[in-house]
Motif scaffolding. Structure first.
Motif, PDB file in Angstrom:
ATOM      1  N   ASN A 118      45.788  -8.038   1.156  1.00 19.63           N
ATOM      2  CA  ASN A 118      45.761  -7.787  -0.278  1.00 19.63           C
ATOM      3  C   ASN A 118      45.369  -9.059  -1.015  1.00 19.63           C
ATOM      4  OD1 ASN A 118      46.278  -7.014  -2.949  1.00 19.63           O
ATOM      5  ND2 ASN A 118      48.017  -5.742  -2.355  1.00 19.63           N
ATOM      6  N   GLU A 119      44.286  -9.024  -1.751  1.00 20.10           N
ATOM      7  CA  GLU A 119      43.816 -10.182  -2.500  1.00 20.10           C
ATOM      8  C   GLU A 119      43.129  -9.714  -3.780  1.00 20.10           C
ATOM      9  OE1 GLU A 119      44.304 -13.273  -1.981  1.00 20.10           O
ATOM     10  OE2 GLU A 119      44.795 -13.516   0.139  1.00 20.10           O
ATOM     11  N   LEU A 120      42.835 -10.662  -4.682  1.00 24.86           N
ATOM     12  CA  LEU A 120      41.936 -10.398  -5.800  1.00 24.86           C
ATOM     13  C   LEU A 120      40.608 -11.093  -5.522  1.00 24.86           C
ATOM     14  CD1 LEU A 120      44.128 -10.585  -9.036  1.00 24.86           C
ATOM     15  CD2 LEU A 120      43.336  -8.588  -7.802  1.00 24.86           C
ATOM     16  N   PHE A 121      40.618 -12.432  -5.610  1.00 29.30           N
ATOM     17  CA  PHE A 121      39.425 -13.208  -5.275  1.00 29.30           C
ATOM     18  C   PHE A 121      39.894 -14.600  -4.856  1.00 29.30           C
ATOM     19  CE2 PHE A 121      34.715 -13.735  -6.578  1.00 29.30           C
ATOM     20  CZ  PHE A 121      34.498 -14.578  -5.503  1.00 29.30           C
ATOM     21  N   PRO A 122      40.232 -14.781  -3.582  1.00 28.63           N
ATOM     22  CA  PRO A 122      40.797 -16.063  -3.128  1.00 28.63           C
ATOM     23  C   PRO A 122      39.846 -17.236  -3.345  1.00 28.63           C
ATOM     24  CG  PRO A 122      40.993 -14.353  -1.449  1.00 28.63           C
ATOM     25  CD  PRO A 122      40.063 -13.826  -2.494  1.00 28.63           C
ATOM     26  N   MET A 123      40.362 -18.311  -3.927  1.00 28.44           N
ATOM     27  CA  MET A 123      39.573 -19.522  -4.102  1.00 28.44           C
ATOM     28  C   MET A 123      39.164 -20.119  -2.757  1.00 28.44           C
ATOM     29  SD  MET A 123      38.964 -20.187  -7.274  1.00 28.44           S
ATOM     30  CE  MET A 123      38.567 -21.945  -7.286  1.00 28.44           C
ATOM     31  N   THR A 124      39.980 -19.889  -1.734  1.00 23.74           N
ATOM     32  CA  THR A 124      39.678 -20.473  -0.426  1.00 23.74           C
ATOM     33  C   THR A 124      38.337 -19.995   0.118  1.00 23.74           C
ATOM     34  OG1 THR A 124      41.019 -18.723   0.600  1.00 23.74           O
ATOM     35  CG2 THR A 124      42.066 -20.877   0.272  1.00 23.74           C
ATOM     36  N   ILE A 125      37.946 -18.767  -0.187  1.00 23.75           N
ATOM     37  CA  ILE A 125      36.651 -18.263   0.275  1.00 23.75           C
ATOM     38  C   ILE A 125      35.521 -19.072  -0.344  1.00 23.75           C
ATOM     39  CG2 ILE A 125      35.075 -16.292   0.253  1.00 23.75           C
ATOM     40  CD1 ILE A 125      37.485 -14.444   0.303  1.00 23.75           C
ATOM     41  N   LEU A 126      35.608 -19.313  -1.657  1.00 21.93           N
ATOM     42  CA  LEU A 126      34.571 -20.082  -2.342  1.00 21.93           C
ATOM     43  C   LEU A 126      34.549 -21.529  -1.864  1.00 21.93           C
ATOM     44  CD1 LEU A 126      34.871 -18.799  -6.026  1.00 21.93           C
ATOM     45  CD2 LEU A 126      33.471 -17.925  -4.152  1.00 21.93           C
ATOM     46  N   GLU A 127      35.728 -22.087  -1.666  1.00 26.48           N
ATOM     47  CA  GLU A 127      35.810 -23.469  -1.182  1.00 26.48           C
ATOM     48  C   GLU A 127      35.180 -23.600   0.197  1.00 26.48           C
ATOM     49  OE1 GLU A 127      40.118 -24.087  -3.443  1.00 26.48           O
ATOM     50  OE2 GLU A 127      39.988 -24.142  -1.264  1.00 26.48           O
ATOM     51  N   ALA A 128      35.558 -22.697   1.098  1.00 35.07           N
ATOM     52  CA  ALA A 128      35.037 -22.734   2.468  1.00 35.07           C
ATOM     53  C   ALA A 128      33.524 -22.572   2.479  1.00 35.07           C
ATOM     54  CB  ALA A 128      35.698 -21.650   3.310  1.00 35.07           C
ATOM     55  N   ALA A 129      33.025 -21.625   1.681  1.00 35.00           N
ATOM     56  CA  ALA A 129      31.584 -21.378   1.625  1.00 35.00           C
ATOM     57  C   ALA A 129      30.834 -22.595   1.105  1.00 35.00           C
ATOM     58  CB  ALA A 129      31.295 -20.161   0.747  1.00 35.00           C
TER      59      ALA A 129
END
Length: 345
Positions: free
Chosen positions: A255-266
């Motif tokens: 369950n998420e909305l829009f994790p910052m970790t995805i953007l950071e990792a990318a």
């Protein structure tokens, strides 16, 4: 302050709790607007001042009370970082209290003149709470390229040495609070099933003992599989190093909305694997590997560990995520949004 400048008062207590994405998103927005929107916006922070717009980033009771001073706070804008059901699997609390908190969250959102969601898939949920669809806007999170960027081979090697990882090891990194909804149990299971691969989880108990499953996860963190490293909560600089040291970023959340970790990792160049959730399809379609369950993850990680070409293609898709959610693109979106809100009476 110029005549055309709007006063936007930001209200947030997100930084009181370390290691949560809401704080990162808030700090990045504040930094961007203060730096690049000075002519258009006069930004104040956590003050009870006369404002054109008051932007509520967290749902504190004192902030809730301020919503009744409409002439002072101006247009009330609420940032939706979570929904009542998101709390399930995050915090351990009595069923009655959870129900009361859910009603409070819904009431808070209903007090707003307008809401901003970071994922359009949650607009329907808010409409179900009785909020008019035209009172909801979608503005995604974005990534700070000055903080999250491609690192050097030397930094990658040094970080690996720090954790006792060799250049030949395949490393899977996960990040976020250690709690049930983040899919920690599946992450541990993967480490057990793939002993030849190194797993790292960056994050800890941001909410301490009230975290759902605290004792269970505390035991796991103290006695993890040999190939699984729990770092605890880490600062941004160290997190950037970890992204650079990894071969694959995996977020097994339910369950998420829009994790910052995805953007950071990318932005740091890490290929992305996510649980196959509908919410990701709306915002990241085609830019990541989707796995239905732990069995799927197991198979896909094994394949990627042996297929450098597929991994390189996935890495290129991460670069596209970084471009799509850059701060340059979102700056004007926010300025226009505030201007339009200020015009509504």
């Amino acid at each position: 302050m110029s005549e055309k400048s709007l006063r936007v008062n930001m209200l947030s207590s997100s930084e009181k709790v370390a290691g949560q994405g809401v704080s990162g998103a808030y700090r990045e927005l504040l930094r961007l607007l203060k730096r690049d929107a000075q002519k258009e916006l006069d930004i104040t922070e956590n003050q009870f001042v006369q404002a054109d717009i008051t932007h509520y980033h967290t749902i504190d009771p004192l902030f809730y009370l301020s919503t009744f001073f409409k002439k002072r706070v101006g247009r009330r804008v609420g940032y939706v970082h979570f929904l009542p059901e998101t709390l399930e699997g995050s915090l351990k609390m009595p069923r009655l209290f959870q129900k009361v908190l859910g009603k409070y969250v819904t009431s808070f959102y209903n007090r707003m003149d307008h809401l901003v969601v970071v994922n359009p898939s949650f607009i329907d949920d808010l409409v179900a709470f009785g909020i008019a669809r035209d009172k909801i806007s979608y503005i995604p999170n974005f990534v700070n390229k000055e903080k999250w960027y491609l690192s050097t081979l030397e930094k990658r090697q040094n970080t690996r040495k720090e954790f006792g990882i060799t250049d030949a090891d395949f490393v899977v990194l996960g990040a976020g609070q250690v709690q049930k909804r983040k899919g920690i149990d599946d992450f541990v299971t993967l480490a057990e099933k793939l002993p030849h691969i190194t797993f790292i989880w960056a994050g800890g108990f941001s909410f301490g003992g009230i975290t759902d499953g605290y004792e269970h996860y505390k035991t796991i963190m103290e006695n993890p599989p040999k190939n699984l490293i729990f770092t605890g909560i880490v600062e941004a600089d160290k997190m950037r190093d970890l992204y650079a040291a990894t071969d694959l970023f995996l977020l097994p959340s339910y369950n998420e909305l829009f994790p910052m970790t995805i953007l950071e990792a990318a932005s740091c160049g890490a290929p992305i694997m996510l649980r196959d959730l509908e919410l990701y399809k709306v915002i990241l379609e085609g830019s990541y590997v989707a796995a239905k369950d732990v069995s799927d993850m197991n198979m896909m990680i094994s394949d990627l560990a042996c297929d450098g070409t597929a991994l390189s293609k996935l890495k290129e898709k991460s670069r596209q995520i970084s471009i799509n959610y850059s701060e340059e693109r979102l700056l004007q979106v926010w300025i226009d949004f505030y201007r339009n809100q200020a015009k509504v009476k």
